[in-house]
Write a protein that holds these residues in place. Sequence first.
Motif, PDB file in Angstrom:
ATOM      1  N   MET A   1      25.519  19.260  27.266  1.00 51.04           N
ATOM      2  CA  MET A   1      26.227  20.263  28.255  1.00 51.04           C
ATOM      3  C   MET A   1      25.468  21.459  28.459  1.00 51.04           C
ATOM      4  N   SER A   2      24.805  21.878  29.486  1.00 52.74           N
ATOM      5  CA  SER A   2      24.078  22.927  29.603  1.00 52.74           C
ATOM      6  C   SER A   2      24.647  24.223  30.018  1.00 52.74           C
ATOM      7  N   ASN A   3      24.457  25.422  29.582  1.00 55.58           N
ATOM      8  CA  ASN A   3      25.134  26.711  29.864  1.00 55.58           C
ATOM      9  C   ASN A   3      24.370  27.094  31.115  1.00 55.58           C
ATOM     10  N   GLN A   4      25.556  27.844  31.839  1.00 61.54           N
ATOM     11  CA  GLN A   4      25.317  28.277  33.237  1.00 61.54           C
ATOM     12  C   GLN A   4      24.402  29.571  33.094  1.00 61.54           C
ATOM     13  N   PRO A   5      23.212  29.841  34.289  1.00 57.53           N
ATOM     14  CA  PRO A   5      22.349  30.868  34.231  1.00 57.53           C
ATOM     15  C   PRO A   5      23.249  32.248  33.819  1.00 57.53           C
ATOM     16  N   VAL A   6      22.741  32.838  33.246  1.00 52.63           N
ATOM     17  CA  VAL A   6      22.993  34.335  32.885  1.00 52.63           C
ATOM     18  C   VAL A   6      22.621  35.296  34.212  1.00 52.63           C
ATOM     19  N   ALA A   7      23.884  35.912  34.524  1.00 49.29           N
ATOM     20  CA  ALA A   7      23.550  36.968  35.669  1.00 49.29           C
ATOM     21  C   ALA A   7      22.568  38.113  35.276  1.00 49.29           C
ATOM     22  N   GLY A   8      21.506  38.207  34.528  1.00 50.91           N
ATOM     23  CA  GLY A   8      20.498  39.146  34.658  1.00 50.91           C
ATOM     24  C   GLY A   8      21.304  40.075  33.627  1.00 50.91           C
ATOM     25  N   SER A   9      20.895  41.519  33.618  1.00 56.61           N
ATOM     26  CA  SER A   9      21.417  42.407  32.732  1.00 56.61           C
ATOM     27  C   SER A   9      22.712  43.287  33.421  1.00 56.61           C
ATOM     28  N   GLY A  10      23.342  42.683  34.345  1.00 58.30           N
ATOM     29  CA  GLY A  10      24.412  43.464  34.986  1.00 58.30           C
ATOM     30  C   GLY A  10      24.090  43.854  36.382  1.00 58.30           C
ATOM     31  N   ALA A  11      22.965  43.850  36.989  1.00 58.73           N
ATOM     32  CA  ALA A  11      22.445  44.200  38.134  1.00 58.73           C
ATOM     33  C   ALA A  11      23.529  43.519  39.260  1.00 58.73           C
ATOM     34  N   GLY A  12      23.931  44.601  39.990  1.00 57.52           N
ATOM     35  CA  GLY A  12      24.956  44.064  41.006  1.00 57.52           C
ATOM     36  C   GLY A  12      26.223  44.005  40.687  1.00 57.52           C
ATOM     37  N   THR A  13      26.532  44.234  39.333  1.00 60.30           N
ATOM     38  CA  THR A  13      27.927  44.323  38.854  1.00 60.30           C
ATOM     39  C   THR A  13      28.633  45.419  39.400  1.00 60.30           C
ATOM     40  N   PRO A  14      29.824  45.419  40.238  1.00 60.95           N
ATOM     41  CA  PRO A  14      30.797  46.558  40.636  1.00 60.95           C
ATOM     42  C   PRO A  14      30.961  47.642  39.538  1.00 60.95           C
ATOM     43  N   PRO A  15      30.636  48.868  39.968  1.00 57.42           N
ATOM     44  CA  PRO A  15      30.901  49.735  39.264  1.00 57.42           C
ATOM     45  C   PRO A  15      32.519  49.788  38.377  1.00 57.42           C
ATOM     46  N   GLY A  16      32.560  49.929  37.046  1.00 61.26           N
ATOM     47  CA  GLY A  16      33.823  49.732  36.538  1.00 61.26           C
ATOM     48  C   GLY A  16      34.536  48.504  36.248  1.00 61.26           C
ATOM     49  N   ALA A  17      33.338  47.479  36.649  1.00 64.73           N
ATOM     50  CA  ALA A  17      33.828  45.923  36.390  1.00 64.73           C
ATOM     51  C   ALA A  17      33.625  45.642  34.937  1.00 64.73           C
ATOM     52  N   THR A  18      34.330  44.580  34.157  1.00 63.17           N
ATOM     53  CA  THR A  18      34.317  44.314  32.947  1.00 63.17           C
ATOM     54  C   THR A  18      33.392  43.017  33.014  1.00 63.17           C
ATOM     55  N   ARG A  19      32.370  42.856  32.046  1.00 64.03           N
ATOM     56  CA  ARG A  19      31.488  41.882  32.253  1.00 64.03           C
ATOM     57  C   ARG A  19      31.930  40.962  31.231  1.00 64.03           C
ATOM     58  N   VAL A  20      31.944  39.494  31.501  1.00 64.56           N
ATOM     59  CA  VAL A  20      32.628  38.572  30.792  1.00 64.56           C
ATOM     60  C   VAL A  20      31.813  37.325  30.421  1.00 64.56           C
ATOM     61  N   VAL A  21      31.599  36.610  29.210  1.00 67.36           N
ATOM     62  CA  VAL A  21      31.269  35.356  28.785  1.00 67.36           C
ATOM     63  C   VAL A  21      32.253  34.632  28.675  1.00 67.36           C
ATOM     64  N   ILE A  22      32.236  33.137  29.468  1.00 70.88           N
ATOM     65  CA  ILE A  22      33.327  32.362  29.162  1.00 70.88           C
ATOM     66  C   ILE A  22      32.784  31.216  28.312  1.00 70.88           C
ATOM     67  N   VAL A  23      33.440  30.814  27.276  1.00 69.04           N
ATOM     68  CA  VAL A  23      32.606  29.813  26.347  1.00 69.04           C
ATOM     69  C   VAL A  23      33.727  28.837  25.977  1.00 69.04           C
ATOM     70  N   ASP A  24      33.727  27.569  26.622  1.00 69.20           N
ATOM     71  CA  ASP A  24      34.543  26.422  26.555  1.00 69.20           C
ATOM     72  C   ASP A  24      33.882  25.177  26.949  1.00 69.20           C
ATOM     73  N   ASP A  25      34.237  24.139  26.073  1.00 72.13           N
ATOM     74  CA  ASP A  25      33.453  22.861  26.302  1.00 72.13           C
ATOM     75  C   ASP A  25      33.838  22.250  27.419  1.00 72.13           C
ATOM     76  N   HIS A  26      34.768  22.627  28.241  1.00 69.46           N
ATOM     77  CA  HIS A  26      35.235  21.999  29.539  1.00 69.46           C
ATOM     78  C   HIS A  26      34.997  22.791  30.729  1.00 69.46           C
TER      79      HIS A  26
END
Length: 229
Positions: A1-26
Motif C-alpha cells: 500500500m503506497s503513500n500518497q504524494p506529499v504536498a510540498g512544504s506547504g506552498a498554497g496552504t491557506p494562512p492560518g490552516a493546520t497542516r495534517v498527515v493522516i496515517v491509517d492502513d485503510h
Amino acid sequence: MSNQPVAGSGAGTPPGATRVVIVDDHAIFRSGLKADLDPDIVVVGEAGTVEEAVAVIAAARPDVVLLDVHLPGGLGGGGRDVLAGSGPLLGSTRFLALSVSDAAEDVVSVIRAGARGYVTKTISGAEISDAVRRVAGGDAVFSPRLAGFVLDAFGTAPADIADNELDRLSARELEVMRLIARGYSYKEVAKELFISIKTVETHVSAVLRKLQLSSRHELTRWAAERRLL
C-alpha cells in the motif's frame, strides 16, 4: 500500500490552516476522514504503514499527525513505532492517536511514546477538526470516556491533595475543571452544564489562574495526579 504524494512544504496552504498527515492502513477511511475535515485543516500527506508514515512525516513536517494505533510494518508496535521513528520531530509536530480501540493499554502506550491525545473513530468530522486544532495549539485531547486512562500514563501513585488548592475553586469552577480535564470541548461543557461557551471560557481562565497552570494539558495532568477525573 503506497503513500500518497506529499504536498510540498506547504506552498498554497491557506494562512492560518493546520497542516495534517493522516496515517491509517485503510485507504477508504483516509479518504472519508479527509473529506470530513473542516476547510482550515489541510491534509499534506497520507500513509498506510509504519515505514511510509515515518517517511511522509519527515518530508511534510506537518503540524499534526492523525495516527492509527494499529499499523502494519515496523517492529510490530504500530503507532508507537511511528512515534519512535519520528523522535526528532516530536517538539514541532504533534501526534493525535485515532483508533477504533478503546483499550487502556493502547491509550497508555501511545501517550507514553509521545502522543498528545487519543480519540476514537466514533468521533465526528467537526469533533476531530476541533481536536486537531486543540492539539496543534498545545492541548492534550482525549475522548471523554478514555480520560481516566491518563492516570496510568502519569503514574498511579496517589498524590496528596492540598485542601487549599481545591478551596480556591468555586463549585461551578470545580465542575468545569473536571470536564475540561476529561477532554470535553468548551461546547460539550456548555451543553453538559447548561451554560454558555463564553461562561465556560471564563471559568477555565479562572481555574488556570487559581491553580497556577498554563494550559489544558497541565490541567489534565494536575487532575489526574490527584485522582479527580
